[in-house]
Write a protein that holds these residues in place. Structure first.
Motif, PDB file in Angstrom:
ATOM      1  N   ASN A 206     -13.317  48.692   5.612  1.00  0.00           N
ATOM      2  CA  ASN A 206     -14.337  48.331   6.594  1.00  0.00           C
ATOM      3  C   ASN A 206     -13.958  48.735   8.020  1.00  0.00           C
ATOM      4  OD1 ASN A 206     -16.066  47.008   4.693  1.00  0.00           O
ATOM      5  ND2 ASN A 206     -14.605  45.311   4.662  1.00  0.00           N
ATOM      6  N   PHE A 207     -12.669  48.920   8.296  1.00  0.00           N
ATOM      7  CA  PHE A 207     -12.232  49.174   9.669  1.00  0.00           C
ATOM      8  C   PHE A 207     -11.440  50.464   9.843  1.00  0.00           C
ATOM      9  CE2 PHE A 207     -12.586  44.521   9.228  1.00  0.00           C
ATOM     10  CZ  PHE A 207     -13.555  44.278  10.212  1.00  0.00           C
ATOM     11  N   ASP A 208     -10.607  50.833   8.892  1.00  0.00           N
ATOM     12  CA  ASP A 208      -9.792  52.036   9.036  1.00  0.00           C
ATOM     13  C   ASP A 208     -10.651  53.294   8.965  1.00  0.00           C
ATOM     14  OD1 ASP A 208      -7.370  50.708   9.328  1.00  0.00           O
ATOM     15  OD2 ASP A 208      -7.064  50.580   7.168  1.00  0.00           O
ATOM     16  N   VAL A 209     -10.284  54.298   9.748  1.00  0.00           N
ATOM     17  CA  VAL A 209     -10.989  55.579   9.745  1.00  0.00           C
ATOM     18  C   VAL A 209     -10.216  56.554   8.871  1.00  0.00           C
ATOM     19  CG1 VAL A 209     -11.808  57.525  11.135  1.00  0.00           C
ATOM     20  CG2 VAL A 209     -11.903  55.187  12.051  1.00  0.00           C
ATOM     21  N   VAL A 210     -10.848  56.985   7.800  1.00  0.00           N
ATOM     22  CA  VAL A 210     -10.213  57.901   6.856  1.00  0.00           C
ATOM     23  C   VAL A 210     -10.864  59.270   6.984  1.00  0.00           C
ATOM     24  CG1 VAL A 210      -9.697  58.359   4.424  1.00  0.00           C
ATOM     25  CG2 VAL A 210      -9.722  55.998   5.273  1.00  0.00           C
ATOM     26  N   GLU A 211     -10.027  60.299   7.053  1.00  0.00           N
ATOM     27  CA  GLU A 211     -10.538  61.663   7.145  1.00  0.00           C
ATOM     28  C   GLU A 211      -9.979  62.505   6.001  1.00  0.00           C
ATOM     29  OE1 GLU A 211     -10.515  63.370  11.330  1.00  0.00           O
ATOM     30  OE2 GLU A 211      -9.204  61.599  11.555  1.00  0.00           O
ATOM     31  N   TYR A 212     -10.836  63.371   5.475  1.00  0.00           N
ATOM     32  CA  TYR A 212     -10.397  64.350   4.473  1.00  0.00           C
ATOM     33  C   TYR A 212     -10.737  65.730   5.013  1.00  0.00           C
ATOM     34  CZ  TYR A 212     -10.469  67.297   0.309  1.00  0.00           C
ATOM     35  OH  TYR A 212     -10.265  68.327  -0.576  1.00  0.00           O
ATOM     36  N   ILE A 213      -9.733  66.560   5.204  1.00  0.00           N
ATOM     37  CA  ILE A 213      -9.871  67.886   5.828  1.00  0.00           C
ATOM     38  C   ILE A 213     -10.639  67.746   7.141  1.00  0.00           C
ATOM     39  CG2 ILE A 213     -10.351  70.332   5.414  1.00  0.00           C
ATOM     40  CD1 ILE A 213     -10.535  69.813   2.503  1.00  0.00           C
ATOM     41  N   ASN A 214     -10.214  66.771   7.940  1.00  0.00           N
ATOM     42  CA  ASN A 214     -10.735  66.546   9.294  1.00  0.00           C
ATOM     43  C   ASN A 214     -12.194  66.102   9.356  1.00  0.00           C
ATOM     44  OD1 ASN A 214      -8.238  67.277  10.533  1.00  0.00           O
ATOM     45  ND2 ASN A 214      -8.763  69.453  10.209  1.00  0.00           N
ATOM     46  N   GLU A 215     -12.722  65.622   8.239  1.00  0.00           N
ATOM     47  CA  GLU A 215     -14.070  65.051   8.239  1.00  0.00           C
ATOM     48  C   GLU A 215     -13.988  63.589   7.826  1.00  0.00           C
ATOM     49  OE1 GLU A 215     -17.145  67.064   6.165  1.00  0.00           O
ATOM     50  OE2 GLU A 215     -16.758  69.004   7.123  1.00  0.00           O
ATOM     51  N   ILE A 216     -14.675  62.732   8.571  1.00  0.00           N
ATOM     52  CA  ILE A 216     -14.641  61.296   8.291  1.00  0.00           C
ATOM     53  C   ILE A 216     -15.292  61.015   6.942  1.00  0.00           C
ATOM     54  CG2 ILE A 216     -15.485  59.034   9.027  1.00  0.00           C
ATOM     55  CD1 ILE A 216     -15.208  59.948  11.905  1.00  0.00           C
ATOM     56  N   VAL A 217     -14.608  60.220   6.144  1.00  0.00           N
ATOM     57  CA  VAL A 217     -15.104  59.853   4.814  1.00  0.00           C
ATOM     58  C   VAL A 217     -15.882  58.542   4.916  1.00  0.00           C
ATOM     59  CG1 VAL A 217     -14.463  59.240   2.454  1.00  0.00           C
ATOM     60  CG2 VAL A 217     -13.151  60.991   3.697  1.00  0.00           C
ATOM     61  N   VAL A 218     -17.113  58.563   4.429  1.00  0.00           N
ATOM     62  CA  VAL A 218     -17.944  57.364   4.418  1.00  0.00           C
ATOM     63  C   VAL A 218     -17.815  56.708   3.045  1.00  0.00           C
ATOM     64  CG1 VAL A 218     -20.276  56.432   4.629  1.00  0.00           C
ATOM     65  CG2 VAL A 218     -19.565  58.352   6.072  1.00  0.00           C
ATOM     66  N   TYR A 219     -17.404  55.468   3.060  1.00  0.00           N
ATOM     67  CA  TYR A 219     -17.192  54.753   1.794  1.00  0.00           C
ATOM     68  C   TYR A 219     -18.534  54.419   1.146  1.00  0.00           C
ATOM     69  CZ  TYR A 219     -15.595  51.219  -1.538  1.00  0.00           C
ATOM     70  OH  TYR A 219     -15.348  50.502  -2.687  1.00  0.00           O
TER      71      TYR A 219
END
Length: 260
Positions: free
Chosen positions: A44-57
């Motif tokens: 809910n709070f951490d920002v996760v990126e995959y290949i520099n794109e933000i991942v939306v849960y």
């Protein structure tokens, strides 16, 4: 939540694949490259990126789809309409079909992005039962039913016999006697039959998933299937209020029923 689980449930890839992505250094959490798949994050709070794109849960999704005849169970096809074409306004990124139904077979098809759920249904060792309703040309006597229930050879010499099945005959007789009870739109091969052609309908329950298995089992006892519809998987039955070509989310209780 574990980082690999978060990515898998966000349609980035399977648990196995996302672990590879993490170890390769393709994933960041709050701007920092993370190479440990088991690290705990707050979805809910951490920002996760995959290949520099933000991942939306997105979380896990489970769909019940009433497959019509005439479409194929596939993501895309250059010629035929696929089951995914019926989800026009729904995001299907990372979603896949659980098993498949033949082009001319109707009924219950499940779609999900949960690989563990699919594994529990499809793995041969799980023996999840699937029930089909059929109309066929031919007849089924007690000897035929016993063969189906005990296991029957449906292939070449090297193919093992089917596992024991359950068979329930619904209607049987001559076409001229039963044609007014056959109210299925897409049966065309029965209508041209001789009035004295024997026909039979019923329910066949199997716990395997071989190619064309129901049709091959019935053919092995002299019946030619002209209509086939899957009506249940495990303890889950197709919602008959769901029109052909329509879908809806499974409820929590229905998800559990599949695995009963």
């Amino acid at each position: 939540m574990r980082l690999d689980k978060f990515l898998a449930e966000s349609a980035i890839g399977s648990r196995k694949k996302v672990r590879e992505y993490i170890k390769e250094g393709s994933v960041k959490v709050n701007g920092e490259v993370i190479t440990e798949p088991a690290i705990e994050i707050n979805e809910n709070f951490d920002v996760v990126e995959y290949i520099n794109e933000i991942v939306v849960y997105t979380g896990k999704v489970y769909y019940m789809f009433h497959k019509p005849a005439g479409c194929i169970t596939a993501k895309t096809d250059a010629v035929n309409k696929t089951v995914f074409d019926f989800f026009d306004n729904t995001s299907m990124k990372g979603v896949f079909h659980v098993g498949r139904l033949d082009k001319d077979t109707e009924g219950l098809l499940l779609l999900t992005n949960d690989g563990e759920f699919e594994h529990k249904i499809m793995h041969p060792k799980k023996h999840v039962e699937k029930t089909y309703f059929f109309w066929a040309l031919g007849s089924l006597d007690e000897a035929d039913k016993n063969q189906l229930e005990q296991g029957i050879c449906i292939g070449q010499d090297k193919e093992i016999m089917t596992k024991p099945a359950k068979i329930e005959v619904d209607k049987f007789g001559m076409y001229k006697e039963l044609k007014h009870k056959i109210t299925i739109d897409n049966i065309t091969s029965i209508a041209s039959m001789h009035p004295n052609q024997p026909v039979v309908s019923g329910y066949l329950t199997i716990s395997e998933g071989r190619k064309h298995q129901v049709k091959r089992m019935l053919k092995a006892v002299g019946c030619y299937v002209v209509y086939l519809k899957r009506i249940s998987i495990g303890g889950l039955t197709l919602d008959e209020t769901l029109e052909k070509g329509s879908h809806r989310h499974l409820t929590e209780s229905e998800i559990l029923k599949v695995l009963e």
